[in-house]
Design a protein around this motif. Structure first.
Motif, PDB file in Angstrom:
ATOM      1  N   VAL A   1       0.840  -1.203   0.000  1.00  0.00           N
ATOM      2  CA  VAL A   1       0.000   0.000   0.000  1.00  0.00           C
ATOM      3  C   VAL A   1       0.875   1.253   0.000  1.00  0.00           C
ATOM      4  N   GLY A   2       2.127   1.101   0.471  1.00  0.00           N
ATOM      5  CA  GLY A   2       3.057   2.236   0.455  1.00  0.00           C
ATOM      6  C   GLY A   2       2.631   3.408   1.319  1.00  0.00           C
ATOM      7  N   VAL A   3       2.048   3.117   2.481  1.00  0.00           N
ATOM      8  CA  VAL A   3       1.636   4.203   3.383  1.00  0.00           C
ATOM      9  C   VAL A   3       2.878   5.030   3.734  1.00  0.00           C
ATOM     10  N   SER A   4       2.746   6.343   3.645  1.00  0.00           N
ATOM     11  CA  SER A   4       3.920   7.210   3.695  1.00  0.00           C
ATOM     12  C   SER A   4       3.633   8.501   4.450  1.00  0.00           C
TER      13      SER A   4
ATOM     14  N   LEU B   1      -4.411   1.020   9.249  1.00  0.00           N
ATOM     15  CA  LEU B   1      -3.994   2.355   8.798  1.00  0.00           C
ATOM     16  C   LEU B   1      -3.653   3.307   9.945  1.00  0.00           C
ATOM     17  N   PRO B   2      -4.425   3.301  11.054  1.00  0.00           N
ATOM     18  CA  PRO B   2      -4.047   4.209  12.147  1.00  0.00           C
ATOM     19  C   PRO B   2      -2.672   3.876  12.714  1.00  0.00           C
ATOM     20  N   PHE B   3      -2.342   2.594  12.817  1.00  0.00           N
ATOM     21  CA  PHE B   3      -1.034   2.211  13.354  1.00  0.00           C
ATOM     22  C   PHE B   3       0.093   2.647  12.410  1.00  0.00           C
ATOM     23  N   ALA B   4      -0.010   2.238  11.150  1.00  0.00           N
ATOM     24  CA  ALA B   4       1.043   2.577  10.188  1.00  0.00           C
ATOM     25  C   ALA B   4       1.100   4.095   9.990  1.00  0.00           C
TER      26      ALA B   4
END
Lengths: 539, 539
Positions: free
Chosen positions: B211-214, B233-236
């Protein structure tokens, strides 16, 4: 629980299963060869089975003495995935140090590039544990060497089991890799990388916010595979299915430029001296390097002037990073934060010349001589300390562990500042910092300023003894060919006064033809200091 | 070694240290509020200290019963980082199931949104372990509720210790989170997420190839925080310093579109029904959603027709993924391989409609009814089995563990095919697959084909008993408003014959106003089957 173990077998399995068609292109003495991951995975199993047949047991060390090519890559997985330990040996060390580390690691088998065999023959008599030598060559003839017993790599693979199964009971804390790093004095010091460390380091390399190694990349690892696992690119690259171009032996700036152009390389990695060399080549001849999304640069601080030319003149993005043998190596990467993207170009270049932000997963602190944490103001200097899952916690069987590892922290020996944004900047090695009149001078800062001068190719600054000030800076400067004999000491020093306090300006400049370098391309300031002493005596 | 432990404290510490200025924008009953990570980290410490004062001990469960907002985010870190277990409770469950899971988890404290308090009051008498209720509200007044003892969240924070220190001796295998998932029959089943699982899952979310969360993202998690940690998502997001927009209670498609436009969202996440709703809104009104780099979609299979409209008409890239409560949830992501980028658009859409490639770090196998692995030919169906560091290995204190976890593998209950490239495609839930004349029919495939019809808004297909064929498919169809009463059964079925064998075509179509859905927006086929039985009886 075993199945959730962070061991390396999953990496090569993923490459074989999902990226069977993806390619590894390898340059050896015989030319360019192409292998698919399917082929590579089978050859890796064959190599692992050969090592078993030769009697390698769980936890035993297998040394590699080789350039960056497909066989070395196969060894990168065959050795640890079968439960042994991959010990990459720096081919550029002295014969004495080479035999020291082979003996100290207790390597049982050595995998040696055919063209490097003479270097091992030289120290054969010193090696006490090695039971077999495997010669890596493009042909299948029995090796002609005084080393014995010696096997031909390709012949061994031919006779080996293509269906060899890796053990499934390795523990993530088992040793997987090993590397020695040069010490200021004495023999090199060794570190062990666990499976867990390598797996987590590979995940860190794949993060969008660090290097973002991806299946879509075409990677050219210039940094040698005998130098901190080529910064982990072979591990991450194989796991993620990245197309790999292995540059092989004795590459030149010309070859690097040609490989980037021909294979449309998206990411490459190496130390600053490599990129200084490439710049020279680019100035001499035109290449299309527009496929590059990043030049990953670390090992020592990259001069801001060089980053500027790459980015502004050649439109090649530079990715400055920091790490060392003890840190696997990725510790910081100089990506800007989103809100820094809109600042002016000059300021941005300034920020991107720093070594950047700590990678997720690690912890850091910066302490002064009293062990107290310094402020994050971009000015206060202190020694960088690191810890985390891919920071080693000791030197292998070495008393020097005590001086570098304290209270669970690695004391890096690097002097840094941290700014308000948390960006790290290497100021110097603790031993290279210059103490003048009770204040510290950063040799690295002066070098970078000198290298911004278009006449100067390379510059190194050392501290020399001074009765009055304790130490004073002295600059050694290599001029570009066309400037040789045409530049004065004053012309070298004059531009520095805009940037530095008067007492930071070197007392003198000595023009030389080359800065001595370590086996991994860093400035060898110890040699410059010795040279200074000798010149003084000979005067 | 402790300092290399994969525990969650490092996540919030990194956000506070390096991204102090980055923002969380939170929508609550009171409107939009903005917090910096610096503020959020202090509030999180205050919450952790409050929980300690209320007597929460290491390993005890704290339940949250809340929408997606900043207070819930604070709980996401305060609870596990202080050594307790974050139990996110699905607010959409029946009162009976809510009290079951609170009791089964042995929650000691509940954090409840003010507007959701009545739902807990309803089952108060059933709750056997809860010692305190903390009411999350924008004001600081003492809560007016029959729940007792009840505390006001903001008041607690005000009185709490801003310098509370998280314990540094947590083990990475300690429990950190907990979530219940609906079962086909009986009570929901709970799973525990360890610190290690959450940290590694966050790294996986950050990979360029997943997903490449950045840090550069502006993320809008629509998927509820009571549903598998809002997919992590909240953690990353916090760990990587991502700007987070929390959509708060009772959001509508209109609100989602407005938030994306106003805050220039780059990535959002939710189940297909959310995006079907958004499509309707986009067709009614014009919005600028060009900031979006990805709509992450999972929970159930997204219809190809919907993906097409988003990508072709609105130029919004869709990222199809697969996972479940038991998998933390990220298991596969539908990114194309580099060499698939050049195939024709239609084929590309076909591939991207699949659930995609296994994320690095996990292992999978697909087995038929005899437990034998099926071929990867894109045709053979089998049940997906998964294992890896963020796949759970049991249900919490639940006998049903035995039927889903065998030999170290999670048997997902999802029927899939894998193609030659290793791309996974969900065919059906094992229980929804239709067996007709000894052959399998995928209800999901027919539904997707039906939903490609511009007259059809939603469609669900179930198997109904057949004496001759064992089962036969029956379609329930919801038409778009303007088509209601104007479309015949034949017009619905006719387009299917180009795509499917004759015996795959449903025997009949029933037009209804809405497909019943689970609490997390998936089609509730069990209800359709019951409805069919009832209608049959009533005929």
């Amino acid at each position: 629980m075993k199945h959730s173990s962070l061991t390396m077998g999953q990496m090569i399995k993923r490459a074989e299963t999902f990226f069977a068609k993806k390619e590894i292109i390898s340059r050896t003495a015989g030319g360019m060869q192409t292998f698919t991951y399917k082929e590579m995975a089978e050859r890796t199993r064959r190599l692992a089975s050969s090592l078993q047949r030769l009697g390698i047991k769980r936890g035993e060390k297998v040394g590699t003495f080789a350039w960056n090519h497909h066989r070395h890559l196969e060894a990168y997985f065959a050795i640890p995935c079968s439960g042994a330990v991959l010990h990459t040996i720096n081919i550029r060390l002295s014969s004495q140090h080479i035999s020291y580390i082979i003996n100290h690691a207790e390597d049982k088998i050595l995998l040696i590039d055919e063209e490097l065999v003479p270097l091992i023959e030289q120290c054969r008599d010193e090696l006490s544990n090695v039971k077999a030598f495997i010669i890596m060559s493009d042909h299948k003839e029995p090796p002609t060497t005084t080393l014995s017993p010696a096997y031909n790599y390709e012949r061994l693979l031919e006779e080996a089991d293509p269906n060899y199964q890796y053990p499934d009971d390795l523990d993530e804390n088992d040793p997987a890799g090993m590397c020695y790093t040069s010490a200021t004095t004495g023999n090199p010091k060794g570190v062990i990388y666990s499976h867990r460390a390598i797996v987590l380091h590979s995940l860190a390399l794949g993060l969008a916010d660090s290097v973002g190694v991806s299946e879509k990349d075409i990677a050219l690892p210039i940094v040698p595979m005998f130098h901190v696992n080529a910064w982990g690119l072979p591990f991450a690259g194989v796991w993620f299915g990245t197309k790999l171009i292995m540059p092989g032996p004795a590459f030149t700036p010309k070859l690097i430029a040609e490989l980037i152009e021909e294979y449309k390389i998206t990411i490459t990695a190496g130390v600053p001296t490599i990129w200084l060399g490439l710049l020279k080549e680019l100035q001499a001849k035109k290449y299309d390097l527009s496929s590059l999304r990043s030049i990953l640069c670390g090992g020592s601080a990259a001069p801001k002037a060089m980053i500027r030319v790459f980015e502004e003149q050649y439109k090649i993005p530079f990715l400055h990073a920091y790490g060392m043998t003890e840190t696997s190596p990725l510790a910081t990467v100089s990506n800007l934060k989103s809100y820094q993207e809109n600042i002016d170009l000059e300021k941005k270049l300034e920020l991107r010349s720093k070594q950047g932000l700590l990678v997720p997963g690690l912890e850091m602190k910066v302490v002064n001589e009293k062990g107290v944490e310094v402020e994050w103001d971009g000015k206060q200097m202190g020694e960088l300390c690191l810890r985390g899952p891919w920071i080693v916690t000791e030197y292998y069987n070495d008393e020097r562990t005590a001086s570098s590892f304290k209270d669970g922290w690695l004391h890096t020996g690097d002097v840094v500042t941290i700014d308000e944004e948390g960006l790290l900047k290497i100021v110097d090695r603790t031993k290279d910092l210059i103490k003048s009149g009770g204040e510290w001078i950063s040799s690295v800062d002066i070098e970078n300023a000198l290298m911004a001068n278009e006449a100067i190719f390379e510059a190194a600054v050392i501290g020399i003894p001074s009765e009055k000030w304790q130490e004073r800076p002295l600059a050694y400067v290599v001029l570009h060919e066309q400037y040789k004999g045409k530049v004065t000491v004053e012309e070298v020093l004059q531009p520095l006064s805009a940037q530095f306090a008067k007492w930071w300006i070197p007392d003198d400049v000595i023009f030389i033809n080359e800065i001595p370098k370590t086996s991994v391309g860093k400035f060898l300031k110890r040699d410059l200091r010795e040279k200074y002493q000798m010149d003084k005596i000979n005067q």
